[in-house]
Motif scaffolding. Structure first.
Motif, PDB file in Angstrom:
ATOM      1  N   ARG A  38       0.827  -1.205   0.000  1.00 36.13           N
ATOM      2  CA  ARG A  38       0.000   0.000   0.000  1.00 36.13           C
ATOM      3  C   ARG A  38       0.863   1.258   0.000  1.00 36.13           C
ATOM      4  O   ARG A  38       1.926   1.289   0.627  1.00 36.13           O
ATOM      5  CB  ARG A  38      -0.912   0.024   1.231  1.00 36.13           C
ATOM      6  N   VAL A  39       0.375   2.278  -0.708  1.00 39.28           N
ATOM      7  CA  VAL A  39       0.990   3.602  -0.647  1.00 39.28           C
ATOM      8  C   VAL A  39       0.207   4.380   0.407  1.00 39.28           C
ATOM      9  O   VAL A  39      -0.995   4.619   0.251  1.00 39.28           O
ATOM     10  CB  VAL A  39       0.941   4.311  -2.006  1.00 39.28           C
ATOM     11  N   GLU A  40       0.893   4.749   1.498  1.00 38.36           N
ATOM     12  CA  GLU A  40       0.209   5.307   2.659  1.00 38.36           C
ATOM     13  C   GLU A  40       0.878   6.580   3.143  1.00 38.36           C
ATOM     14  O   GLU A  40       2.047   6.842   2.851  1.00 38.36           O
ATOM     15  CB  GLU A  40       0.205   4.274   3.797  1.00 38.36           C
ATOM     16  N   ASP A  41       0.124   7.356   3.932  1.00 37.66           N
ATOM     17  CA  ASP A  41       0.692   8.488   4.652  1.00 37.66           C
ATOM     18  C   ASP A  41       1.142   7.993   6.018  1.00 37.66           C
ATOM     19  O   ASP A  41       0.347   7.409   6.769  1.00 37.66           O
ATOM     20  CB  ASP A  41      -0.343   9.603   4.819  1.00 37.66           C
ATOM     21  N   VAL A  42       2.406   8.191   6.331  1.00 36.67           N
ATOM     22  CA  VAL A  42       2.953   7.769   7.620  1.00 36.67           C
ATOM     23  C   VAL A  42       3.697   8.931   8.250  1.00 36.67           C
ATOM     24  O   VAL A  42       4.033   9.922   7.583  1.00 36.67           O
ATOM     25  CB  VAL A  42       3.908   6.563   7.453  1.00 36.67           C
ATOM     26  N   ALA A  43       3.942   8.834   9.537  1.00 33.24           N
ATOM     27  CA  ALA A  43       4.665   9.892  10.246  1.00 33.24           C
ATOM     28  C   ALA A  43       6.106   9.962   9.764  1.00 33.24           C
ATOM     29  O   ALA A  43       6.750   8.936   9.523  1.00 33.24           O
ATOM     30  CB  ALA A  43       4.623   9.641  11.743  1.00 33.24           C
ATOM     31  N   GLU A  44       6.625  11.180   9.643  1.00 39.03           N
ATOM     32  CA  GLU A  44       8.034  11.368   9.297  1.00 39.03           C
ATOM     33  C   GLU A  44       8.916  10.983  10.485  1.00 39.03           C
ATOM     34  O   GLU A  44       8.450  10.956  11.629  1.00 39.03           O
ATOM     35  CB  GLU A  44       8.306  12.826   8.934  1.00 39.03           C
ATOM     36  N   PRO A  45      10.192  10.712  10.232  1.00 35.91           N
ATOM     37  CA  PRO A  45      11.121  10.529  11.352  1.00 35.91           C
ATOM     38  C   PRO A  45      11.127  11.778  12.231  1.00 35.91           C
ATOM     39  O   PRO A  45      11.109  12.909  11.726  1.00 35.91           O
ATOM     40  CB  PRO A  45      12.484  10.343  10.670  1.00 35.91           C
ATOM     41  N   SER A  46      11.116  11.583  13.521  1.00 38.03           N
ATOM     42  CA  SER A  46      11.064  12.734  14.434  1.00 38.03           C
ATOM     43  C   SER A  46      11.986  12.484  15.611  1.00 38.03           C
ATOM     44  O   SER A  46      12.452  11.361  15.850  1.00 38.03           O
ATOM     45  CB  SER A  46       9.623  12.963  14.917  1.00 38.03           C
ATOM     46  N   GLY A  47      12.213  13.512  16.375  1.00 40.34           N
ATOM     47  CA  GLY A  47      13.079  13.407  17.542  1.00 40.34           C
ATOM     48  C   GLY A  47      14.535  13.632  17.197  1.00 40.34           C
ATOM     49  O   GLY A  47      14.917  13.724  16.026  1.00 40.34           O
ATOM     50  N   LYS A  48      15.353  13.704  18.222  1.00 42.37           N
ATOM     51  CA  LYS A  48      16.783  13.953  18.047  1.00 42.37           C
ATOM     52  C   LYS A  48      17.460  12.731  17.455  1.00 42.37           C
ATOM     53  O   LYS A  48      17.187  11.596  17.854  1.00 42.37           O
ATOM     54  CB  LYS A  48      17.418  14.318  19.388  1.00 42.37           C
ATOM     55  N   LEU A  49      18.343  12.958  16.496  1.00 43.34           N
ATOM     56  CA  LEU A  49      19.104  11.868  15.908  1.00 43.34           C
ATOM     57  C   LEU A  49      20.100  11.298  16.909  1.00 43.34           C
ATOM     58  O   LEU A  49      20.721  12.046  17.674  1.00 43.34           O
ATOM     59  CB  LEU A  49      19.867  12.351  14.675  1.00 43.34           C
ATOM     60  N   ALA A  50      20.254   9.970  16.900  1.00 37.89           N
ATOM     61  CA  ALA A  50      21.323   9.357  17.684  1.00 37.89           C
ATOM     62  C   ALA A  50      22.667   9.803  17.113  1.00 37.89           C
ATOM     63  O   ALA A  50      22.752  10.236  15.951  1.00 37.89           O
ATOM     64  CB  ALA A  50      21.194   7.841  17.629  1.00 37.89           C
ATOM     65  N   PRO A  51      23.736   9.724  17.886  1.00 39.50           N
ATOM     66  CA  PRO A  51      25.035  10.208  17.394  1.00 39.50           C
ATOM     67  C   PRO A  51      25.457   9.601  16.058  1.00 39.50           C
ATOM     68  O   PRO A  51      26.135  10.272  15.269  1.00 39.50           O
ATOM     69  CB  PRO A  51      25.997   9.814  18.519  1.00 39.50           C
ATOM     70  N   ASP A  52      25.084   8.338  15.802  1.00 36.73           N
ATOM     71  CA  ASP A  52      25.496   7.674  14.565  1.00 36.73           C
ATOM     72  C   ASP A  52      24.377   7.593  13.530  1.00 36.73           C
ATOM     73  O   ASP A  52      24.469   6.810  12.587  1.00 36.73           O
ATOM     74  CB  ASP A  52      26.035   6.271  14.856  1.00 36.73           C
ATOM     75  N   ASP A  53      23.331   8.386  13.685  1.00 35.76           N
ATOM     76  CA  ASP A  53      22.214   8.399  12.736  1.00 35.76           C
ATOM     77  C   ASP A  53      22.436   9.391  11.605  1.00 35.76           C
ATOM     78  O   ASP A  53      23.135  10.410  11.773  1.00 35.76           O
ATOM     79  CB  ASP A  53      20.908   8.781  13.437  1.00 35.76           C
TER      80      ASP A  53
END
Length: 355
Positions: free
Chosen positions: A13-28
């Motif tokens: 399915r092609v869906e609307d989903v939440a974007e990545p959020s929050g602080k990135l981990a040091p290695d993200d």
């Protein structure tokens, strides 16, 4: 954001989903995918999944279905964690999608692709290439030269599968090679064998559309229909004193193809399993012994292969873009992507998707 998600067999399915959020981990690394290829593994999931996509939370990544698909892709870096120094916002990258511990038995030896708990972006990770944004680990982000296109950068992942098979076969300048199967990986294997210096490349492919495509993208190859006669005799007639090829690369994943490669290779030659076999194969072990051959099996690729392939593409030695037969929008991913690739009369090898 828009994303292509796998829910189950025949249920993408092609869906609307939440974007990545929050602080990135040091290695993200936060990225915006550019283009993503539909892989044979994706097709297997669509037909009979979940297979690789997790039924339970993945033992290493914790990922669960529904899964955002896409593990063959290029992207632009949006932001990086505090410990990331090799890429920065705005950089164009190719994604090396394998995820595994850095400190287990295999990780300490740089054999990241062999970890028994390995995961994969777009198959067993919270994010994938068929979404407008994704978060990956620093080692997944592989910088590419400016003279490589986004399409070419997306093709490095399947090209790595092909080149690893060629490497394991020991193909070198002057080698004689049989490639069994001219699907996407088979076609890339033909290009990789030629780049390695093979003097003779024979391609066995029963599908007339694929034979036509491989003749177009690799005019130096001798393309044969294995149903037209005894393939081992055809190969013998093309090699010195009728001995057979130095290396046979099996890119289909079928018992008949594997045994054909064994029959076509010379004594003390090499047979390489590049295509994944979904069920056990019956083999003639006595023939393997009689011919004193080496049979190599491959799983994924060493992740360190990325810069090498990027250099080959940039130099014009590995024209991976020739395997691309269509580019589609994510909204058409089922009808014009998955179903088109599964059509036995279809004319596609690799279809790229934009989200």
């Amino acid at each position: 954001m828009r994303a292509v998600r796998f829910h189950g067999a025949r249920d993408i399915r092609v869906e609307d989903v939440a974007e990545p959020s929050g602080k990135l981990a040091p290695d993200d690394v936060l990225i915006a995918p550019a283009v993503t290829g539909i892989c044979g593994t994706d097709l297997h999931e669509y037909l009979a999944g979940p297979i690789v996509t997790p039924k339970e939370p993945h033992v290493y990544t914790g990922a669960t279905n529904p899964q955002i698909l896409g593990h063959e892709f290029s992207a632009r870096v949006l932001a990086v964690g505090d410990a990331v120094s090799h890429v920065s916002a705005g950089d164009r990258i190719s994604i090396q999608p394998l995820l595994s511990p850095r400190n287990d038995y295999y990780g300490k030896r740089g054999l990241f692709h062999l970890s028994p708990v390995m995961g994969c972006v777009g198959l067993s990770w919270a994010w994938g290439g068929m979404g407008e944004k994704a978060v990956i680990k620093d080692y997944n982000a592989q910088p590419v030269p400016d003279n490589i296109t986004d399409d070419q950068a997306a093709m490095i992942e399947p090209a790595a599968v092909a080149l690893y098979g060629v490497d394991r076969g020991g193909v070198t300048a002057g080698s004689t090679v049989l490639v069994s199967g001219a699907g996407p990986i088979g076609a890339l294997t033909v290009l990789a064998a030629h780049a390695a210096g093979a003097a003779l490349v024979i391609v066995s492919e029963p599908n007339p559309n694929r034979r036509r495509i491989i003749k177009d993208i690799a005019p130096y190859a001798i393309v044969v229909d294995p149903r037209s006669g005894d393939l081992s005799q055809i190969v013998a007639d093309l090699t010195e004193e009728g001995v057979g090829v130095d290396v046979a690369l099996e890119c289909v994943g079928l018992e008949a193809s594997l045994n054909t490669c064994v029959a076509a290779v010379r004594r003390q030659g090499r047979v390489v399993q590049v295509g994944l076999h979904m069920k056990p194969a019956s083999i003639d072990a006595m023939l393997w012994a009689l011919k004193d051959i080496t049979v190599e099996a491959t799983w994924c690729y060493p992740t360190q292969i990325w810069p090498r392939i990027a250099r080959m593409i940039a130099a014009g030695n590995f024209p991976v873009e020739k395997v691309i037969t269509a580019r589609i929008d994510a909204k058409d991913v089922v009808a014009k992507g998955f179903e088109a690739l599964l059509d036995p009369a279809g004319e596609h090898l690799k279809i790229l998707v934009t989200t």
